[in-house]
Design a protein around this motif. Structure first.
Motif, PDB file in Angstrom:
ATOM      1  N   VAL A 285      16.888 -21.136  27.138  1.00 37.25           N
ATOM      2  CA  VAL A 285      18.952 -21.440  27.401  1.00 37.25           C
ATOM      3  C   VAL A 285      18.865 -22.537  28.251  1.00 37.25           C
ATOM      4  CG1 VAL A 285      20.925 -20.183  28.454  1.00 37.25           C
ATOM      5  CG2 VAL A 285      19.651 -19.524  26.825  1.00 37.25           C
ATOM      6  N   LEU A 286      18.100 -22.387  29.480  1.00 36.16           N
ATOM      7  CA  LEU A 286      18.218 -24.152  30.071  1.00 36.16           C
ATOM      8  C   LEU A 286      18.417 -25.363  29.563  1.00 36.16           C
ATOM      9  CD1 LEU A 286      16.990 -22.239  33.490  1.00 36.16           C
ATOM     10  CD2 LEU A 286      19.267 -23.387  33.214  1.00 36.16           C
ATOM     11  N   VAL A 287      16.668 -25.150  28.984  1.00 35.54           N
ATOM     12  CA  VAL A 287      17.176 -26.873  28.156  1.00 35.54           C
ATOM     13  C   VAL A 287      17.477 -27.220  27.014  1.00 35.54           C
ATOM     14  CG1 VAL A 287      14.946 -27.985  26.773  1.00 35.54           C
ATOM     15  CG2 VAL A 287      14.335 -26.051  28.507  1.00 35.54           C
ATOM     16  N   SER A 288      18.282 -26.309  26.351  1.00 40.03           N
ATOM     17  CA  SER A 288      19.040 -26.358  25.323  1.00 40.03           C
ATOM     18  C   SER A 288      20.393 -27.641  26.330  1.00 40.03           C
ATOM     19  CB  SER A 288      19.658 -25.436  24.556  1.00 40.03           C
ATOM     20  OG  SER A 288      20.416 -25.609  23.941  1.00 40.03           O
ATOM     21  N   ALA A 289      20.406 -26.411  27.376  1.00 37.88           N
ATOM     22  CA  ALA A 289      21.567 -26.847  28.213  1.00 37.88           C
ATOM     23  C   ALA A 289      21.667 -28.326  28.249  1.00 37.88           C
ATOM     24  CB  ALA A 289      22.117 -25.743  29.091  1.00 37.88           C
TER      25      ALA A 289
ATOM     26  N   LEU B  93      10.089 -32.788  24.086  1.00 34.02           N
ATOM     27  CA  LEU B  93       8.540 -33.847  23.435  1.00 34.02           C
ATOM     28  C   LEU B  93       7.941 -31.865  23.377  1.00 34.02           C
ATOM     29  CD1 LEU B  93       8.720 -36.278  26.083  1.00 34.02           C
ATOM     30  CD2 LEU B  93       9.322 -35.886  23.583  1.00 34.02           C
ATOM     31  N   ALA B  94       7.710 -30.793  23.902  1.00 31.21           N
ATOM     32  CA  ALA B  94       7.055 -29.495  23.428  1.00 31.21           C
ATOM     33  C   ALA B  94       8.090 -27.812  23.677  1.00 31.21           C
ATOM     34  CB  ALA B  94       5.647 -29.459  24.404  1.00 31.21           C
ATOM     35  N   ARG B  95       7.713 -27.414  23.179  1.00 36.74           N
ATOM     36  CA  ARG B  95       8.578 -26.004  23.652  1.00 36.74           C
ATOM     37  C   ARG B  95       7.631 -24.856  23.639  1.00 36.74           C
ATOM     38  NH1 ARG B  95      13.199 -25.135  21.263  1.00 36.74           N
ATOM     39  NH2 ARG B  95      14.230 -27.359  19.555  1.00 36.74           N
ATOM     40  N   GLY B  96       8.384 -24.603  25.009  1.00 32.49           N
ATOM     41  CA  GLY B  96       6.908 -23.694  25.745  1.00 32.49           C
ATOM     42  C   GLY B  96       7.785 -22.135  25.491  1.00 32.49           C
ATOM     43  N   ASP B  97       8.006 -20.988  25.947  1.00 29.66           N
ATOM     44  CA  ASP B  97       8.036 -19.547  26.417  1.00 29.66           C
ATOM     45  C   ASP B  97       9.383 -19.470  26.199  1.00 29.66           C
ATOM     46  OD1 ASP B  97       7.034 -16.841  26.553  1.00 29.66           O
ATOM     47  OD2 ASP B  97       7.967 -17.378  28.007  1.00 29.66           O
ATOM     48  N   GLU B  98      10.211 -19.114  25.454  1.00 25.46           N
ATOM     49  CA  GLU B  98      11.088 -18.866  25.520  1.00 25.46           C
ATOM     50  C   GLU B  98      12.189 -18.756  26.534  1.00 25.46           C
ATOM     51  OE1 GLU B  98      13.554 -20.057  22.859  1.00 25.46           O
ATOM     52  OE2 GLU B  98      11.819 -20.746  21.867  1.00 25.46           O
ATOM     53  N   THR B  99      11.589 -17.399  26.943  1.00 26.09           N
ATOM     54  CA  THR B  99      12.108 -16.576  28.349  1.00 26.09           C
ATOM     55  C   THR B  99      11.505 -17.176  29.650  1.00 26.09           C
ATOM     56  OG1 THR B  99      11.558 -14.878  27.209  1.00 26.09           O
ATOM     57  CG2 THR B  99      11.739 -14.100  29.587  1.00 26.09           C
ATOM     58  N   ALA B 100      10.741 -17.732  29.859  1.00 25.47           N
ATOM     59  CA  ALA B 100       9.933 -17.930  30.695  1.00 25.47           C
ATOM     60  C   ALA B 100       9.623 -18.808  31.486  1.00 25.47           C
ATOM     61  CB  ALA B 100       9.853 -16.807  31.786  1.00 25.47           C
ATOM     62  N   GLY B 101       8.825 -20.288  30.273  1.00 25.40           N
ATOM     63  CA  GLY B 101       8.029 -21.194  30.525  1.00 25.40           C
ATOM     64  C   GLY B 101       8.879 -22.257  32.018  1.00 25.40           C
ATOM     65  N   ALA B 102       7.871 -23.101  32.170  1.00 27.70           N
ATOM     66  CA  ALA B 102       7.892 -23.697  32.953  1.00 27.70           C
ATOM     67  C   ALA B 102       8.436 -24.983  32.757  1.00 27.70           C
ATOM     68  CB  ALA B 102       6.507 -24.623  33.258  1.00 27.70           C
ATOM     69  N   ILE B 103       9.109 -25.727  33.470  1.00 27.79           N
ATOM     70  CA  ILE B 103      10.318 -26.771  32.683  1.00 27.79           C
ATOM     71  C   ILE B 103       8.730 -28.221  33.312  1.00 27.79           C
ATOM     72  CG2 ILE B 103      12.275 -28.373  32.656  1.00 27.79           C
ATOM     73  CD1 ILE B 103      13.002 -25.125  31.842  1.00 27.79           C
ATOM     74  N   LEU B 104       8.726 -28.873  32.625  1.00 29.29           N
ATOM     75  CA  LEU B 104       8.274 -29.970  33.296  1.00 29.29           C
ATOM     76  C   LEU B 104       8.928 -31.616  32.821  1.00 29.29           C
ATOM     77  CD1 LEU B 104       6.170 -31.850  34.721  1.00 29.29           C
ATOM     78  CD2 LEU B 104       5.177 -32.087  32.115  1.00 29.29           C
ATOM     79  N   LEU B 105      10.107 -32.272  32.951  1.00 27.72           N
ATOM     80  CA  LEU B 105      10.933 -33.100  33.255  1.00 27.72           C
ATOM     81  C   LEU B 105      10.507 -35.138  33.079  1.00 27.72           C
ATOM     82  CD1 LEU B 105      14.083 -31.904  34.591  1.00 27.72           C
ATOM     83  CD2 LEU B 105      13.800 -31.382  32.392  1.00 27.72           C
ATOM     84  N   LEU B 106      10.495 -35.715  31.875  1.00 22.30           N
ATOM     85  CA  LEU B 106      10.133 -36.783  31.512  1.00 22.30           C
ATOM     86  C   LEU B 106      11.604 -37.501  31.925  1.00 22.30           C
ATOM     87  CD1 LEU B 106       7.886 -39.533  31.797  1.00 22.30           C
ATOM     88  CD2 LEU B 106       8.205 -38.795  29.196  1.00 22.30           C
ATOM     89  N   THR B 107      11.048 -38.009  33.151  1.00 17.48           N
ATOM     90  CA  THR B 107      12.580 -38.872  33.260  1.00 17.48           C
ATOM     91  C   THR B 107      12.330 -39.937  32.924  1.00 17.48           C
ATOM     92  OG1 THR B 107      12.316 -39.230  35.499  1.00 17.48           O
ATOM     93  CG2 THR B 107      13.707 -37.409  34.623  1.00 17.48           C
TER      94      THR B 107
END
Length: 112
Positions: free
Chosen positions: A8-12, A27-41
């Motif tokens: 939900v956070l990534v989608s938003a 670029l890569a989908r992780g665990d839907e519930t609690a996956g870590a989020i790496l941002l490339l800016t």
């Protein structure tokens, strides 16, 4: 207290950046519930920088610098996130190209 899922956070975040005229891509989908989020800016396709959602020094959620301090070329960018992903299949990797990407991310995924 219920927490929003990583999906939900990534989608938003992707939706908000795209609505503001930037470009956002998963670029890569992780665990839907609690996956870590790496941002490339990026900002206008230049100055790649990695940030990761994590816990800051004060113990509260924060965006933390990640990856190499100096990035010589796009190959290095791809190699870094793919290496991380190979060690953590739950990791989300999201590319953002918009002015103020760190601010957008902090506001959208509930940091700061």
């Amino acid at each position: 207290m219920a927490r929003l899922t990583s999906a939900v956070l990534v989608s938003a975040l992707v939706r908000r950046v795209n609505q503001e005229g930037g470009s956002a891509m998963i670029l890569a989908r992780g665990d839907e519930t609690a996956g870590a989020i790496l941002l490339l800016t990026y900002e206008r396709g230049a100055n790649p920088r990695f940030l990761e959602r994590g816990i800051g020094p004060e113990g509260s959620p924060a965006l933390l610098p990640a990856g190499p301090a100096q990035i010589a070329d796009e190959g290095e960018v791809t190699a870094y996130w793919q290496r991380r992903r190979s060690r953590d299949s739950d990791l989300w990797v999201v590319e953002l190209d918009i002015a103020g990407a760190e601010r957008f991310a902090a506001e959208t995924i509930g940091i700061g």
